[in-house]
Each structure stands twice: as C-alpha cells, then as structure tokens.
Design an enzyme around this catalytic site. Structure first.
Site, PDB file in Angstrom:
ATOM      1  N   TRP A 275       0.830  -1.209   0.000  1.00  0.00           N
ATOM      2  CA  TRP A 275       0.000   0.000   0.000  1.00  0.00           C
ATOM      3  C   TRP A 275       0.857   1.249   0.000  1.00  0.00           C
ATOM      4  O   TRP A 275       0.554   2.227  -0.695  1.00  0.00           O
ATOM      5  CB  TRP A 275      -0.980  -0.009   1.173  1.00  0.00           C
ATOM      6  CG  TRP A 275      -2.025  -1.076   1.020  1.00  0.00           C
ATOM      7  CD1 TRP A 275      -2.180  -2.179   1.809  1.00  0.00           C
ATOM      8  CD2 TRP A 275      -3.027  -1.165  -0.002  1.00  0.00           C
ATOM      9  NE1 TRP A 275      -3.227  -2.945   1.343  1.00  0.00           N
ATOM     10  CE2 TRP A 275      -3.765  -2.352   0.241  1.00  0.00           C
ATOM     11  CE3 TRP A 275      -3.377  -0.376  -1.101  1.00  0.00           C
ATOM     12  CZ2 TRP A 275      -4.829  -2.750  -0.576  1.00  0.00           C
ATOM     13  CZ3 TRP A 275      -4.439  -0.778  -1.912  1.00  0.00           C
ATOM     14  CH2 TRP A 275      -5.148  -1.947  -1.646  1.00  0.00           C
TER      15      TRP A 275
ATOM     16  N   ASP B  63      -1.643   6.369   6.545  1.00  0.00           N
ATOM     17  CA  ASP B  63      -2.695   5.502   6.037  1.00  0.00           C
ATOM     18  C   ASP B  63      -2.956   4.455   7.121  1.00  0.00           C
ATOM     19  O   ASP B  63      -2.140   3.558   7.328  1.00  0.00           O
ATOM     20  CB  ASP B  63      -2.225   4.837   4.734  1.00  0.00           C
ATOM     21  CG  ASP B  63      -3.237   3.803   4.217  1.00  0.00           C
ATOM     22  OD1 ASP B  63      -4.303   3.635   4.837  1.00  0.00           O
ATOM     23  OD2 ASP B  63      -2.932   3.174   3.172  1.00  0.00           O
TER      24      ASP B  63
ATOM     25  N   LYS C 248     -12.257  -2.007   6.620  1.00  0.00           N
ATOM     26  CA  LYS C 248     -11.513  -3.017   7.376  1.00  0.00           C
ATOM     27  C   LYS C 248     -11.997  -3.062   8.823  1.00  0.00           C
ATOM     28  O   LYS C 248     -12.324  -4.114   9.320  1.00  0.00           O
ATOM     29  CB  LYS C 248     -10.007  -2.713   7.359  1.00  0.00           C
ATOM     30  CG  LYS C 248      -9.219  -3.262   6.170  1.00  0.00           C
ATOM     31  CD  LYS C 248      -9.529  -2.622   4.859  1.00  0.00           C
ATOM     32  CE  LYS C 248      -8.772  -3.184   3.700  1.00  0.00           C
ATOM     33  NZ  LYS C 248      -7.985  -2.209   2.976  1.00  0.00           N
TER      34      LYS C 248
HETATM   35  C1  LIG Z   1      -7.388  -1.677   1.848  1.00  0.00           C
HETATM   36  C2  LIG Z   1      -6.299  -0.691   1.961  1.00  0.00           C
HETATM   37  C3  LIG Z   1      -6.176   0.379   1.072  1.00  0.00           C
HETATM   38  C4  LIG Z   1      -7.098   0.559  -0.111  1.00  0.00           C
HETATM   39  O1  LIG Z   1      -8.304   1.004   0.314  1.00  0.00           O
HETATM   40  P1  LIG Z   1      -9.480   1.431  -0.711  1.00  0.00           P
HETATM   41  O2  LIG Z   1     -10.481   1.975   0.249  1.00  0.00           O
HETATM   42  O3  LIG Z   1      -9.915   0.182  -1.401  1.00  0.00           O
HETATM   43  O4  LIG Z   1      -8.948   2.435  -1.637  1.00  0.00           O
HETATM   44  C5  LIG Z   1      -5.158   1.275   1.280  1.00  0.00           C
HETATM   45  N1  LIG Z   1      -4.311   1.151   2.298  1.00  0.00           N
HETATM   46  C6  LIG Z   1      -4.400   0.137   3.186  1.00  0.00           C
HETATM   47  C7  LIG Z   1      -3.410   0.038   4.302  1.00  0.00           C
HETATM   48  C8  LIG Z   1      -5.395  -0.809   3.042  1.00  0.00           C
HETATM   49  O5  LIG Z   1      -5.498  -1.821   3.925  1.00  0.00           O
END
Ligand SMILES: *Cc1c(COP(=O)(O)O)cnc(C)c1O
Length: 361
Positions: free
Chosen positions: A103, A173, A197
């Site tokens: 990511w 993030d 998540k």
């Molecule tokens: C799932 C995830 C993403 C992507 O998320 P979207 O909402 O599908 O754009 C980005 N960063 C992390 C750490 C993730 O777990």
C-alpha cells in the site's frame, strides 16, 4: 437463520453482529422516522444526528483534539493516495515516504504524479517483513510531510509506535488498524482510513486532519479534491455515503460498550497472540513478518509448499473459516482478525492448524 461463519477476510471485513442486527431492525424504518437511513435527505435532522454521532463517537474513542477536523469522504484510501500530495505537495518541496509494503508503494506512485518523493525508508529488500528503526529513516527536515502506512494489510507489518518526525506533519494511512488501539492523534497531521476493514462498509473514507494544515493547501484544485471544501461543509458538500456513516456510528457505539480502544487493544493482542504462538510452536508454519513488526490485525504465514497452502485454505473454508488465502501478490496464508472478529474464531483456527499439521506435516 443462516449460520455465520468465521470471516477472516482482509476487507471488506467482518462487522460486529450487534451492529448488523440493529441495522437489520432499522432497515425498513428508523424508529420514529418511518424510512430507512438510505431514503432520507443527508440534510435532514435525522441524518444530522447520525453524522454528528459518528463524529462524536470517533472523537471520543480516539481522543481527537479539538483542532482536528473529522471528515467522511468517498473514493477510498486510494483517493487519499492522490489527495494528500495534490493538496500538500508543491514543485519546490518534496515529501518523505516510508514504505513498508504494497500500500505504501501505491501511495508513492500517486505522489510522484504531483511532486518529488523522497523514500525515507523502504523495506522491500527483506520482502517487506518489518518496519524500519528510527535511525534508518532518511528524513528531510524541509519535507512537506512524512507518509507512513501504520499497518500493511498484505504483508501483516505494523508500526507499534509513531516514528519521530520533528515538526514535519506526519501523514498516516491507517486503513487496516484504525480503532484497533488508542493512538496519539496529536502526533499526526493527517490520518486517513477506508472504512471497510475496521469501521464499517466500503464507500466511506475517514480523514482526521489538523486544521492548521489548511492554509498549506494548494490553490486551483477541483472543489471535491480540496480538503478545505470538506472541512468547511462538514463532509456535506455533496451527498455522502449516508449508509456507511450510519454503520460507523453504530460501530462506535459498539466499541464504547466494549470498553473503548484500550479494551479493544487488549483483546486484539490476545487474539493475535493465540495465532502467533501457534505459528511459533512448530517449524511447519513460518511467520512472514519479523516478531517485533507483527501486525495484530493481519497475521501472515507460510506453509512448507504452495500446494499445502492451497490445501490449507480450501480445507479451512470447508470447515467454516473463510478468507484465509493470502493476497495474490504474496501468497501464503493471511488471517485478518479485526476488532469485530471473535476470539472463538482464532481458537478454531489454532485447532485447525494443529490438525492440519498432524495430517500433512
Ligand atoms: C485496503 C487498503 C487500502 C485501499 O483502500 P481502498 O479503500 O480500497 O482504496 C489502502 N491502504 C491500506 C493500508 C489498506 O489496507
């Protein structure tokens, strides 16, 4: 009623049963409203209470200081990969990125479209098995911001504390470990997380940002991509994901009933320990991440062969444990055990791992 199985999916992921039950009860008619949340105006008093409840719930759980805005946006964490550099990167400044997995790599790729990126650290060499030590970080004191991924969902690699970044805003993030434990929000300039998540359904992205960053936003951005729009209009510049925000509000209530994030952290550590102890007790299973970088949310491990990994995942599914196949980019097994994932599911997986090793080891 159909039986619920143990859902180890990395995302969209398991949602607390009491939340689903309340949503089910409200689906035809919110009490006293006679319509569901999906059928009412986002400018109605009812929805105002819902979005204010979600805002207040998150502020209380995460102890968010007053000078931070809480935004409910769309476009996922992936849009934040672009919005952060669009808003804060300029041609005469670079941003520091600490890359500890897939990511973070994607975040870098987007940022490079808008300005200079300095890789302050990159643990790709070791196969993304760890977070870097503080003294490995090549930080630029003049950087526009420092970006980290607090939990790399695919590799299962998690920061246990914030890197020291001086006065440079720390951007994070936190998609896959937000609300899994208390965090010192005041150490961050901006935190973003897709909801799917650990907070609710997909389609809402939480952004928590220190408002003193707003004057740094670049001029000339599209209205919807400019953080100032959403701060000014309190996430209601256009129609937000009303259903998603409603679920986040219910998840916050559930978390408070559970004792808040400190209690959640203890539970998450206990759940993860069950699995890591099972992995460490034999040579048949090999953990992917270094022990001190192991994620409490995504437990990643390998078996002696890819064939055995395939067999493991498919037999586990047959035994009522779904979503254990590792991400297609790294293979292996990944058990995602977010807040709403029950401890009984971890115990069931440990039992299954023992049996599987006896038969195949
Ligand atoms: C799932 C995830 C993403 C992507 O998320 P979207 O909402 O599908 O754009 C980005 N960063 C992390 C750490 C993730 O777990």
């Amino acid at each position: 009623m159909t039986e619920r199985i143990f859902n180890f999916s990395a995302g969209p992921a398991v949602i607390p049963v009491p939340v689903l039950e309340e949503a089910q009860r409200d689906l035809l008619a919110l009490p006293g409203v006679g319509m569901s949340v999906m059928e009412i105006s986002h400018r109605s008093k009812t929805f105002d209470e819902i979005i204010s409840g979600a805002d207040a719930g998150l502020r209380e759980l995460l102890n968010i200081p007053k000078d931070y805005a809480v935004l409910f946006l769309q476009g996922g964490a992936s849009l934040q990969f672009a919005m952060v550099p669009m808003n804060f990167l300029s041609l005469d400044r670079s941003a520091d990125y600490v890359v500890t997995g897939s990511w973070g790599k994607k975040a870098v790729k987007e940022a490079q479209k808008f300005g200079q990126v300095n890789l302050a650290a990159n643990t790709a060499d070791g196969g993304f098995t760890r977070v870097p030590a503080q003294d490995e970080l090549q930080l630029d004191p003049g950087a526009a911001y420092v970006h980290i991924t607090s939990n790399e969902t695919i590799g299962g690699v998690e920061f246990k504390s914030e890197p020291a970044v001086g006065d440079v805003p720390l951007v994070c993030d936190a998609s896959s470990n937000i609300l899994s434990r208390p965090i010192p929000v005041e150490k961050y300039g901006l935190i973003y997380a897709g909801a799917q998540k650990n907070m609710g359904p997909s389609g809402v992205t939480l952004v928590i940002m220190r408002e003193d960053l707003l004057p740094r936003v670049r001029e000339g951005l599209a209205t919807m991509l400019d953080y100032r729009t959403h701060v000014k209009d309190k996430s209601l510049h256009n129609t937000p994901n009303t259903w998603g925000i409603y679920i986040i509000n219910l998840v916050c209530k559930w978390l408070k009933e559970k004792g808040g994030l400190a209690a959640m952290q203890r539970e998450n550590e206990a759940k993860a320990r069950l699995l890591y102890d099972a992995i460490d007790s034999t040579d048949f299973y090999r953990g992917h991440a270094d022990p001190d970088s192991r994620s409490n949310m995504n437990v990643t491990f390998r078996l002696p062969s890819e064939d055995l990994e395939k067999k493991f995942a498919s037999e586990a599914t047959a035994a009522g444990m779904d979503g254990l196949k590792g991400h297609r980019s790294v293979g292996g097994i990944r058990a995602s055990i977010y807040n709403a994932f029950p401890r009984a599911g971890c115990e069931a997986l440990v039992g299954f791992m023992k049996q599987f090793e006896e038969k195949n080891g």
